[in-house]
Design a protein around this motif. Structure first.
Motif, PDB file in Angstrom:
ATOM      1  N   TYR A 263       0.817  -1.214   0.000  1.00 24.47           N
ATOM      2  CA  TYR A 263       0.000   0.000   0.000  1.00 24.47           C
ATOM      3  C   TYR A 263       0.853   1.267   0.000  1.00 24.47           C
ATOM      4  CZ  TYR A 263      -4.072  -2.966   0.995  1.00 24.47           C
ATOM      5  OH  TYR A 263      -5.059  -3.914   0.938  1.00 24.47           O
ATOM      6  N   ASN A 264       2.122   1.152   0.410  1.00 30.35           N
ATOM      7  CA  ASN A 264       2.994   2.332   0.366  1.00 30.35           C
ATOM      8  C   ASN A 264       3.166   2.843  -1.064  1.00 30.35           C
ATOM      9  OD1 ASN A 264       4.713  -0.110  -0.091  1.00 30.35           O
ATOM     10  ND2 ASN A 264       6.319   1.420  -0.340  1.00 30.35           N
ATOM     11  N   VAL A 265       3.029   1.954  -2.060  1.00 27.81           N
ATOM     12  CA  VAL A 265       3.139   2.382  -3.463  1.00 27.81           C
ATOM     13  C   VAL A 265       1.962   3.288  -3.821  1.00 27.81           C
ATOM     14  CG1 VAL A 265       3.260   1.622  -5.867  1.00 27.81           C
ATOM     15  CG2 VAL A 265       4.410   0.295  -4.070  1.00 27.81           C
ATOM     16  N   ILE A 266       0.778   2.964  -3.321  1.00 32.20           N
ATOM     17  CA  ILE A 266      -0.402   3.805  -3.562  1.00 32.20           C
ATOM     18  C   ILE A 266      -0.179   5.179  -2.931  1.00 32.20           C
ATOM     19  CG2 ILE A 266      -2.901   4.023  -3.253  1.00 32.20           C
ATOM     20  CD1 ILE A 266      -2.992   0.959  -2.883  1.00 32.20           C
ATOM     21  N   VAL A 267       0.314   5.177  -1.702  1.00 30.64           N
ATOM     22  CA  VAL A 267       0.617   6.436  -1.018  1.00 30.64           C
ATOM     23  C   VAL A 267       1.654   7.231  -1.806  1.00 30.64           C
ATOM     24  CG1 VAL A 267       1.669   7.435   1.048  1.00 30.64           C
ATOM     25  CG2 VAL A 267       0.021   5.562   1.266  1.00 30.64           C
ATOM     26  N   GLU A 268       2.683   6.555  -2.265  1.00 30.01           N
ATOM     27  CA  GLU A 268       3.771   7.205  -3.001  1.00 30.01           C
ATOM     28  C   GLU A 268       3.240   7.912  -4.247  1.00 30.01           C
ATOM     29  OE1 GLU A 268       7.334   5.424  -5.650  1.00 30.01           O
ATOM     30  OE2 GLU A 268       7.341   4.752  -3.555  1.00 30.01           O
ATOM     31  N   VAL A 269       2.407   7.230  -5.009  1.00 31.68           N
ATOM     32  CA  VAL A 269       1.854   7.831  -6.226  1.00 31.68           C
ATOM     33  C   VAL A 269       0.908   8.976  -5.869  1.00 31.68           C
ATOM     34  CG1 VAL A 269       0.398   7.436  -8.247  1.00 31.68           C
ATOM     35  CG2 VAL A 269       2.117   5.727  -7.598  1.00 31.68           C
ATOM     36  N   ALA A 270       0.011   8.745  -4.928  1.00 34.94           N
ATOM     37  CA  ALA A 270      -1.008   9.739  -4.598  1.00 34.94           C
ATOM     38  C   ALA A 270      -0.406  11.009  -4.006  1.00 34.94           C
ATOM     39  CB  ALA A 270      -2.025   9.141  -3.627  1.00 34.94           C
ATOM     40  N   CYS A 271       0.706  10.878  -3.279  1.00 31.30           N
ATOM     41  CA  CYS A 271       1.229  12.009  -2.522  1.00 31.30           C
ATOM     42  C   CYS A 271       2.432  12.699  -3.149  1.00 31.30           C
ATOM     43  CB  CYS A 271       1.583  11.564  -1.099  1.00 31.30           C
ATOM     44  SG  CYS A 271       0.168  10.989  -0.149  1.00 31.30           S
TER      45      CYS A 271
ATOM     46  N   ASP B   4       4.445   6.986   5.934  1.00 28.68           N
ATOM     47  CA  ASP B   4       4.743   7.126   4.505  1.00 28.68           C
ATOM     48  C   ASP B   4       4.021   8.336   3.921  1.00 28.68           C
ATOM     49  OD1 ASP B   4       6.304   4.834   4.574  1.00 28.68           O
ATOM     50  OD2 ASP B   4       4.692   3.530   3.889  1.00 28.68           O
ATOM     51  N   THR B   5       2.762   8.519   4.309  1.00 31.43           N
ATOM     52  CA  THR B   5       1.968   9.640   3.805  1.00 31.43           C
ATOM     53  C   THR B   5       2.592  10.968   4.194  1.00 31.43           C
ATOM     54  OG1 THR B   5      -0.082   8.347   3.892  1.00 31.43           O
ATOM     55  CG2 THR B   5      -0.297  10.751   3.897  1.00 31.43           C
ATOM     56  N   VAL B   6       2.933  11.108   5.457  1.00 30.91           N
ATOM     57  CA  VAL B   6       3.514  12.359   5.948  1.00 30.91           C
ATOM     58  C   VAL B   6       4.846  12.647   5.262  1.00 30.91           C
ATOM     59  CG1 VAL B   6       4.563  13.451   7.976  1.00 30.91           C
ATOM     60  CG2 VAL B   6       2.315  12.356   8.149  1.00 30.91           C
ATOM     61  N   GLU B   7       5.694  11.632   5.123  1.00 30.33           N
ATOM     62  CA  GLU B   7       6.993  11.858   4.484  1.00 30.33           C
ATOM     63  C   GLU B   7       6.837  12.194   3.007  1.00 30.33           C
ATOM     64  OE1 GLU B   7      10.238   9.460   7.191  1.00 30.33           O
ATOM     65  OE2 GLU B   7       9.575   8.547   5.319  1.00 30.33           O
ATOM     66  N   CYS B   8       5.965  11.501   2.305  1.00 27.90           N
ATOM     67  CA  CYS B   8       5.779  11.774   0.873  1.00 27.90           C
ATOM     68  C   CYS B   8       5.249  13.189   0.639  1.00 27.90           C
ATOM     69  CB  CYS B   8       4.825  10.754   0.258  1.00 27.90           C
ATOM     70  SG  CYS B   8       5.563   9.131  -0.040  1.00 27.90           S
ATOM     71  N   LEU B   9       4.410  13.661   1.541  1.00 29.65           N
ATOM     72  CA  LEU B   9       3.828  14.993   1.379  1.00 29.65           C
ATOM     73  C   LEU B   9       4.737  16.105   1.889  1.00 29.65           C
ATOM     74  CD1 LEU B   9       0.184  14.188   2.524  1.00 29.65           C
ATOM     75  CD2 LEU B   9       0.857  14.897   0.221  1.00 29.65           C
ATOM     76  N   CYS B  10       5.432  15.855   2.987  1.00 27.26           N
ATOM     77  CA  CYS B  10       6.172  16.926   3.662  1.00 27.26           C
ATOM     78  C   CYS B  10       7.675  16.874   3.426  1.00 27.26           C
ATOM     79  CB  CYS B  10       5.890  16.871   5.168  1.00 27.26           C
ATOM     80  SG  CYS B  10       4.141  17.041   5.597  1.00 27.26           S
ATOM     81  N   THR B  11       8.242  15.685   3.419  1.00 27.21           N
ATOM     82  CA  THR B  11       9.702  15.538   3.235  1.00 27.21           C
ATOM     83  C   THR B  11       9.960  14.375   2.272  1.00 27.21           C
ATOM     84  OG1 THR B  11       9.862  14.086   5.180  1.00 27.21           O
ATOM     85  CG2 THR B  11      10.229  16.448   5.533  1.00 27.21           C
ATOM     86  N   PRO B  12       9.578  14.529   1.005  1.00 22.41           N
ATOM     87  CA  PRO B  12       9.724  13.408   0.064  1.00 22.41           C
ATOM     88  C   PRO B  12      11.150  12.897  -0.055  1.00 22.41           C
ATOM     89  CG  PRO B  12       9.242  15.474  -1.092  1.00 22.41           C
ATOM     90  CD  PRO B  12       8.994  15.717   0.348  1.00 22.41           C
ATOM     91  N   GLN B  13      12.138  13.781   0.087  1.00 22.80           N
ATOM     92  CA  GLN B  13      13.525  13.331  -0.005  1.00 22.80           C
ATOM     93  C   GLN B  13      13.849  12.313   1.084  1.00 22.80           C
ATOM     94  OE1 GLN B  13      12.525  16.285   0.997  1.00 22.80           O
ATOM     95  NE2 GLN B  13      13.683  16.955   2.790  1.00 22.80           N
ATOM     96  N   THR B  14      13.248  12.479   2.276  1.00 18.62           N
ATOM     97  CA  THR B  14      13.459  11.523   3.373  1.00 18.62           C
ATOM     98  C   THR B  14      12.856  10.180   3.028  1.00 18.62           C
ATOM     99  OG1 THR B  14      13.376  13.321   4.985  1.00 18.62           O
ATOM    100  CG2 THR B  14      13.071  11.094   5.825  1.00 18.62           C
ATOM    101  N   TYR B  15      11.652  10.208   2.466  1.00 18.85           N
ATOM    102  CA  TYR B  15      10.979   8.961   2.082  1.00 18.85           C
ATOM    103  C   TYR B  15      11.780   8.215   1.026  1.00 18.85           C
ATOM    104  CZ  TYR B  15       7.675   5.823  -0.183  1.00 18.85           C
ATOM    105  OH  TYR B  15       7.080   4.712  -0.738  1.00 18.85           O
ATOM    106  N   PHE B  16      12.189   8.918  -0.033  1.00 14.79           N
ATOM    107  CA  PHE B  16      12.887   8.237  -1.133  1.00 14.79           C
ATOM    108  C   PHE B  16      14.261   7.732  -0.697  1.00 14.79           C
ATOM    109  CE2 PHE B  16       9.976  10.936  -3.799  1.00 14.79           C
ATOM    110  CZ  PHE B  16       9.215   9.865  -4.230  1.00 14.79           C
ATOM    111  N   THR B  17      14.943   8.478   0.149  1.00 12.17           N
ATOM    112  CA  THR B  17      16.224   8.007   0.667  1.00 12.17           C
ATOM    113  C   THR B  17      16.033   6.725   1.471  1.00 12.17           C
ATOM    114  OG1 THR B  17      17.155  10.237   0.756  1.00 12.17           O
ATOM    115  CG2 THR B  17      18.172   8.576   2.163  1.00 12.17           C
TER     116      THR B  17
END
Length: 305
Positions: free
Chosen positions: A102-110, A230-243
């Motif tokens: 489900y993190n992939v859905i979050v990643e795309v949506a956010c 995952d949602t918070v990182e993708c929306l607020c600090t995407p670089q943290t999520y992708f790293t």
């Protein structure tokens, strides 16, 4: 008889993420049958001898090898797809494969723009003859409410932020996390409303106020909370999520899904990675062959068409 250097080269060709095709071509096309017998005996990772003394491939190792050969193909296909189709297919696969995806859905949506997400929703209609939201209703877990809200969003993308509202909503999230049952956060109406409807600029301001007011980040307070973090990182600090995703992919004990995320993130987010200063040497030592060449060239171009 195969020389030790050839056996070592063969093992090394399979020892990273991807396959060193050039080494394989050099070794195998210059090997006679006797040489290949020595290679099989020396390459214990791929071949075993059964109780009858018969030399055969190790089924689990060959399965892994097939995944390795497929990485280049998957990267090329993902790169060629229209971004809307690509994202629609990523979401459909994640829904089908279940909660661990489900993190992939979050990643795309956010991480997509409002128009990009809307395009993926349109592509989903054409490809699967249903809406994303309709397919998400089949999810039985408590994640469904948040996921439906995220994929349905069409966020404001202007620069205006009401700092007072952002600070107030930071307090709402803090109290929801710290004064109640964390397990009920996915049912918290205000939390879902804030995460699913506010602009990214607003949420980044909220994130800043949260840290300033409470001495830790919102993501830290959501440690272990799965798709909420995952949602918070993708929306607020995407670089943290992708790293985090990329580092998990190149760990020595990374599972297959973590390794597949490497392809997905680099192919679909290369522009974001370049903007955030991602350094390719974090991954290049473990990548091999055409797969390595393709991913490093993708990062170097940093140009999503």
């Amino acid at each position: 008889m195969a020389l030790p250097v050839d056996i070592e080269a063969l093992d090394k060709a399979f020892s990273g993420i991807g396959v060193d095709e050039k080494s394989l071509i050099s070794i195998l096309t210059n090997s006679n049958e006797e040489h290949k017998i020595s290679l099989r005996k020396g390459s214990s990772k791929l071949f075993i001898e059964d109780e009858n003394g018969f030399e055969r491939w190790d089924q689990s190792s060959i399965k892994i090898l097939k995944h390795q050969f497929n990485r280049f193909r998957d990267a090329v296909v993902l790169s060629l797809l229209h971004p809307w189709e690509r994202d629609a297919r990523l979401i459909e696969k994640a829904i089908r494969k279940g909660p661990k995806h489900y993190n992939v859905i979050v990643e795309v949506a956010c991480t997509r723009s409002s128009d990009q997400l809307l395009g993926a929703r349109k592509a989903y209609h054409s490809l699967f003859h249903h809406s994303i939201e309709e397919h998400l209703t089949h999810i039985k877990g408590r994640e469904r409410k948040l996921l439906v809200a995220l994929v349905s969003a069409y966020r404001y993308e202007g620069t205006g932020v009401n700092e007072d509202v952002a600070k107030s909503e930071a307090q709402i999230l803090y109290e929801a996390i710290n004064n109640g049952d964390k397990n009920k956060l996915l049912d918290h109406e205000d939390a879902i409303m804030i995460l699913a409807t506010r602009s990214k600029q607003h949420l980044q301001a909220l994130y800043r106020h949260y840290s300033q007011s409470y001495g830790k980040t919102l993501a830290q307070d959501l440690e272990g909370e799965g798709i909420l973090k995952d949602t918070v990182e993708c929306l607020c600090t995407p670089q943290t999520y992708f790293t985090r995703v990329l580092e998990a992919a190149v760990k020595e004990d990374a599972d297959e899904e973590s390794k597949r995320a490497l392809t997905r993130v680099i192919v679909t987010q290369k522009e974001q990675l370049v903007q955030e200063g991602f350094v390719p040497n974090k991954i290049q030592d473990i990548l091999l062959g055409l797969y390595k060449d393709f991913l490093l060239a993708s990062i170097a171009s940093g140009d999503i068409k």
